[in-house]
Design a protein around this motif. Structure first.
Motif, short mmCIF file in Angstrom:
data_model
loop_
_atom_site.label_atom_id
_atom_site.label_comp_id
_atom_site.label_asym_id
_atom_site.label_seq_id
_atom_site.Cartn_x
_atom_site.Cartn_y
_atom_site.Cartn_z
N VAL B 9 0.69 -1.25 -0.13
CA VAL B 9 0.07 0.01 -0.05
C VAL B 9 0.96 1.31 0.07
O VAL B 9 0.36 2.14 -0.30
N CYS B 10 2.18 1.13 0.30
CA CYS B 10 3.12 2.25 0.40
C CYS B 10 2.98 2.95 -1.02
O CYS B 10 3.21 2.26 -2.11
N ILE B 11 2.90 4.23 -1.00
CA ILE B 11 3.05 5.14 -2.30
C ILE B 11 4.39 5.89 -2.41
O ILE B 11 4.58 6.65 -3.33
N GLY B 12 5.18 5.57 -1.65
CA GLY B 12 6.64 6.30 -1.88
C GLY B 12 6.97 7.70 -1.48
O GLY B 12 7.62 8.34 -2.08
N ALA B 13 5.78 8.22 -0.64
CA ALA B 13 5.89 9.75 -0.51
C ALA B 13 7.15 10.23 0.30
O ALA B 13 7.46 11.30 0.43
N GLY B 14 7.57 9.17 0.97
CA GLY B 14 9.08 9.48 1.80
C GLY B 14 8.63 10.21 3.02
O GLY B 14 9.69 10.62 3.65
N MET B 15 7.57 10.55 3.62
CA MET B 15 7.35 11.35 4.94
C MET B 15 8.13 10.48 5.96
O MET B 15 8.49 11.06 6.85
N ASP B 25 13.73 3.80 5.70
CA ASP B 25 14.45 4.34 4.48
C ASP B 25 13.41 3.76 3.21
O ASP B 25 12.50 3.22 3.40
N GLN B 26 13.88 4.28 1.93
CA GLN B 26 13.20 3.86 0.81
C GLN B 26 13.91 3.03 -0.13
O GLN B 26 14.95 3.50 -0.12
N SER B 27 13.43 2.21 -0.51
CA SER B 27 14.09 1.22 -1.41
C SER B 27 14.39 1.76 -2.74
O SER B 27 13.84 2.93 -3.27
N THR B 32 9.52 2.20 -2.21
CA THR B 32 8.60 1.88 -1.03
C THR B 32 9.66 2.02 0.34
O THR B 32 10.72 1.88 0.27
N VAL B 33 8.56 1.90 1.10
CA VAL B 33 9.40 2.04 2.61
C VAL B 33 10.24 0.75 2.98
O VAL B 33 9.78 -0.51 2.78
N VAL B 34 11.38 1.04 3.84
CA VAL B 34 12.11 0.01 4.28
C VAL B 34 12.27 0.28 5.59
O VAL B 34 12.72 1.48 6.00
N CYS B 55 2.24 9.65 7.48
CA CYS B 55 2.22 8.53 6.34
C CYS B 55 0.71 8.78 5.50
O CYS B 55 -0.30 8.54 6.19
N PRO B 56 0.71 9.12 4.10
CA PRO B 56 -0.69 9.18 3.65
C PRO B 56 -1.26 8.08 3.27
O PRO B 56 -2.45 8.15 3.02
N SER B 57 -0.49 6.81 3.14
CA SER B 57 -1.12 5.84 2.81
C SER B 57 -1.50 4.75 3.86
O SER B 57 -2.04 3.68 3.49
N GLY B 58 -1.10 4.98 5.21
CA GLY B 58 -1.60 3.98 6.16
C GLY B 58 -0.44 3.02 5.94
O GLY B 58 -0.93 1.83 6.70
N ALA B 59 0.73 3.07 5.40
CA ALA B 59 1.49 1.73 5.06
C ALA B 59 2.17 1.43 6.39
O ALA B 59 2.64 0.12 6.28
N ILE B 60 2.42 2.24 7.25
CA ILE B 60 3.11 2.01 8.45
C ILE B 60 2.49 2.01 9.70
O ILE B 60 1.44 2.63 9.84
N SER B 61 2.70 0.83 10.67
CA SER B 61 2.26 1.02 11.91
C SER B 61 2.89 0.72 12.90
O SER B 61 4.05 0.29 12.91
S1 SF4 Z 1 5.43 4.02 4.13
FE1 SF4 Z 1 4.12 6.01 4.04
S2 SF4 Z 1 5.30 7.93 4.14
FE2 SF4 Z 1 6.78 6.09 3.91
S3 SF4 Z 1 7.27 6.13 1.80
FE3 SF4 Z 1 5.42 4.68 2.06
S4 SF4 Z 1 3.49 5.86 1.92
FE4 SF4 Z 1 5.24 7.49 1.95
#
Ligand code: SF4
Lengths: 396, 63
Positions: B9-15, B25-27, B32-34, B55-61
């Motif tokens: 679900v991560c959109i790679g916004a990098g927040m 980190d980002q791959s 996407t999130v690492v 995080c805009p996509s709710g990818a991390i918890s």
């Molecule tokens: S986990 Fe959320 S904030 Fe981090 S890169 Fe993915 S979408 Fe963006």
């Protein structure tokens, strides 16, 4: 029955329309009459805006959307809402996911850090030219537009010499008063140009993002053209207007300007605060409910439109107390200027890098920077979908 | 505090990487999130909570 239509006119250049501020004092959501008579919603509260933008039960596809203002109604009728492939901003998952994943690796925080020295060079070259020319100059033409323009052109691999053409087209496209046929012509002109560019790059690839995407082989020429168009326009209009309007905001708030100029520790947060306070996206984003759903206790029916007012959400006092004033030391993180949810701006880290470099560089090079006209004489972009200044005459 | 990330679900916004570079980190391939470390040290817990809300996509918890 609601007779509220979307308020656009601003009474003061840096504040959202008074009507919007009044509405957001009353409630986070309101019934809104769209230009074709459709009765939908307007969201002004921070929490409600986040809830809408993060909810997968809303679509961002243009086909069934109702236009919020009359000029866009005409465009919708003439087919302007059937967007070419590749403009993934106006798609839903899984189509959106496919495009987004192909691009996110190019815009990571780390990649943007690597670009910083080049952004600094570009910024300094603009400042050198300004210094050599001597004031007064139009800061939009000398600084605010060329920096993001050069950066995005280099990143994508679009020859900067060709910019006059798509600058003109972009201006037509974001003008809310543009006639439908003019908008479609401008779209076709830039799309045609980019299509030709992509075919040239197929034969002679360079070391740039578009060449990389071509090589990746996941997208056909039509899709690549749409992607290139989206990135090119988004990369220009947004940051350029943040730099122009942000400088105007600082020049008319000298205490804030001094803090941004003299204290490097303020700059990162100051950029977030300018993004929050100015929220240059002054129309939309818009979403369409795919099913009946509830937001903040309001039932939104399937097929109903929701317009999110980001300027109002970013000044919601429950989230940003005292947010109607500009304060570069206020913790401004969490603002929604880049949107929220899956469509949150892909280029936000690039925009941040450009602003974090450009504002302090400008203010330090010209410590005596001031408007060359009265604040009232600066022409504001009141009828553009991206707000800002048309021109910013400055001297030092 | 344990951190979880859902790269689908991560959109790679990098927040996340911008807010707590010590944890996220980002791959290189798809942005996407690492998750660099989990559990996270107590002094980073607040920052991680902030990253989760940003995080805009709710990818991390975090839990
Ligand atoms: S986990 Fe959320 S904030 Fe981090 S890169 Fe993915 S979408 Fe963006």
């Amino acid at each position: 029955m609601s007779d509220l239509t979307l308020p656009i006119d601003r009474q003061r250049p840096l504040d959202p329309p008074d009507e919007i501020a009044e509405l957001s004092r009353q409630a986070p959501m309101h019934r809104l009459r769209y230009a074709d008579g459709h009765l939908g919603w307007l969201v002004t509260g921070y929490a409600a805006a986040r809830a809408v933008l993060a909810d997968p039960r809303f679509s961002n596809r243009p086909e069934k959307m109702h236009p919020a203002i009359p000029a866009r109604a005409e465009l919708a009728q003439k087919g302007g809402f059937r967007l070419p492939p590749g403009m993934f901003l106006r798609t839903d998952p899984p189509e959106h996911t496919r495009y987004r994943k192909l691009l996110t690796g190019q815009f990571t925080v780390r990649r943007m850090k690597m670009l910083e020295p080049r952004i600094e060079e570009i910024t300094n070259a603009c400042l050198d030219d300004m210094e050599a020319a001597g004031g007064p100059v139009d800061l939009v033409q000398a600084f605010a537009l060329p920096i993001p323009s050069l950066v995005i052109c280099e990143l994508l691999g679009v020859p900067y010499e060709d910019r006059a053409r798509f600058h003109e087209d972009a201006k037509v496209l974001v003008n809310l008063e543009t006639k439908a046929e003019d908008a479609l012509a401008a779209l076709a002109s830039t799309m045609g140009y980019l299509h030709g560019l992509i075919q040239r790059k197929r034969k002679e690839p360079g070391d740039d993002l578009l060449s990389g995407l071509i090589e990746g082989g996941d997208l056909n020429d039509e899709e690549l053209t749409g992607v290139a168009f989206l990135l090119l326009v988004a990369g220009h209009e947004t940051t350029a207007n943040m730099l122009g309007l942000g400088t105007y905001a600082l020049l008319t708030n000298p205490g804030q300007l001094a803090a941004m100029r003299d204290d490097p520790a303020v700059v990162d947060n100051g950029v977030e605060e300018l993004l929050r306070y100015l929220t240059i996206i002054h129309l939309g984003p818009f979403r369409l409910a795919l099913e009946d759903l509830e937001i903040e206790g309001n039932l939104i029916k399937a097929g109903e439109m929701v317009a999110v007012s980001l300027p109002a959400a970013n000044r919601d006092p429950s989230r940003f107390p005292g947010g109607e004033t500009l304060d570069v030391t206020r913790p401004a993180g969490g603002h929604m200027t880049f949107g929220h949810g899956i469509h949150q701006c892909l280029g936000q880290q690039l925009a941040r890098a450009e602003m974090r470099i450009a504002y302090p560089a400008l203010l330090r090079r010209f410590p005596g920077l001031r408007l060359a006209v009265t604040p009232e004489e600066v022409p504001m972009r009141s009828h553009m979908s991206i707000y800002g200044v048309h021109r910013l005459p400055v001297t030092w | 505090m344990e951190v979880k990330a859902d790269t689908t679900v991560c959109i790679g916004a990098g927040m996340c990487a911008l807010t707590v570079p010590d944890v996220f980190d980002q791959s290189e391939d798809d942005g996407t999130v690492v998750v660099l470390r989990s559990p996270v040290p107590p002094e980073l817990e607040d920052a991680v909570r902030r990253a989760v809300t940003l995080c805009p996509s709710g990818a991390i918890s975090a839990s």
